[in-house]
Design a protein around this motif. Structure first.
Motif, PDB file in Angstrom:
ATOM      1  N   ASP A  15       0.676  -1.296   0.014  1.00 42.52           N
ATOM      2  CA  ASP A  15      -0.094   0.051   0.023  1.00 42.52           C
ATOM      3  C   ASP A  15       0.687   1.180   0.058  1.00 42.52           C
ATOM      4  OD1 ASP A  15      -2.440  -1.386  -0.218  1.00 42.52           O
ATOM      5  OD2 ASP A  15      -2.575  -1.310   2.031  1.00 42.52           O
ATOM      6  N   ARG A  18       2.120   1.469  -3.594  1.00 42.44           N
ATOM      7  CA  ARG A  18       0.944   1.863  -4.614  1.00 42.44           C
ATOM      8  C   ARG A  18       1.129   3.272  -5.129  1.00 42.44           C
ATOM      9  NH1 ARG A  18      -2.927  -1.708  -5.168  1.00 42.44           N
ATOM     10  NH2 ARG A  18      -2.675  -2.497  -3.000  1.00 42.44           N
ATOM     11  N   ASP A  27      -1.547   0.374 -11.314  1.00 43.10           N
ATOM     12  CA  ASP A  27      -1.960  -0.151 -10.025  1.00 43.10           C
ATOM     13  C   ASP A  27      -1.405  -1.782  -9.757  1.00 43.10           C
ATOM     14  OD1 ASP A  27      -2.969  -0.200  -7.414  1.00 43.10           O
ATOM     15  OD2 ASP A  27      -5.008   0.234  -8.023  1.00 43.10           O
TER      16      ASP A  27
END
Length: 89
Positions: A15, A18, A27
């Protein structure tokens, strides 16, 4: 297989990485961590078909994950068949 604490650390690191993919219209999807501590992901969006995706995966994401989670042995792309004809320069 990794324990729950390590798995959570891996997901948090993904995360954190990302936004770098999102900045270029890409992504990733987390798939699993296998018995050899390889993190399986799918690159999506612009990253899914980018010729530089292998470099992003190995020199970016894998390096970052190994720094955060030394238990990770490798990052592999489950949809890597998309890159079988790709060359890195």
């Amino acid at each position: 297989m990794v324990d729950d604490k390590t798995l959570e650390k891996i997901k948090e690191a993904l995360d954190a990485f990302r936004p770098q993919l999102n900045a270029d219209g890409g992504d990733m999807e987390f798939v699993q961590v296998d018995d050899e501590n390889r993190v399986h992901i799918n690159l999506t969006g612009a990253c899914g078909g980018c010729p530089m995706a292998v470099m992003t995966l190995k020199m970016g994401l894998e390096r970052f994950l190994k720094d955060v989670c030394p238990e990770v042995s490798e990052v592999v792309q489950d949809n890597a068949g998309d890159f079988k004809d790709t060359e890195m320069f």
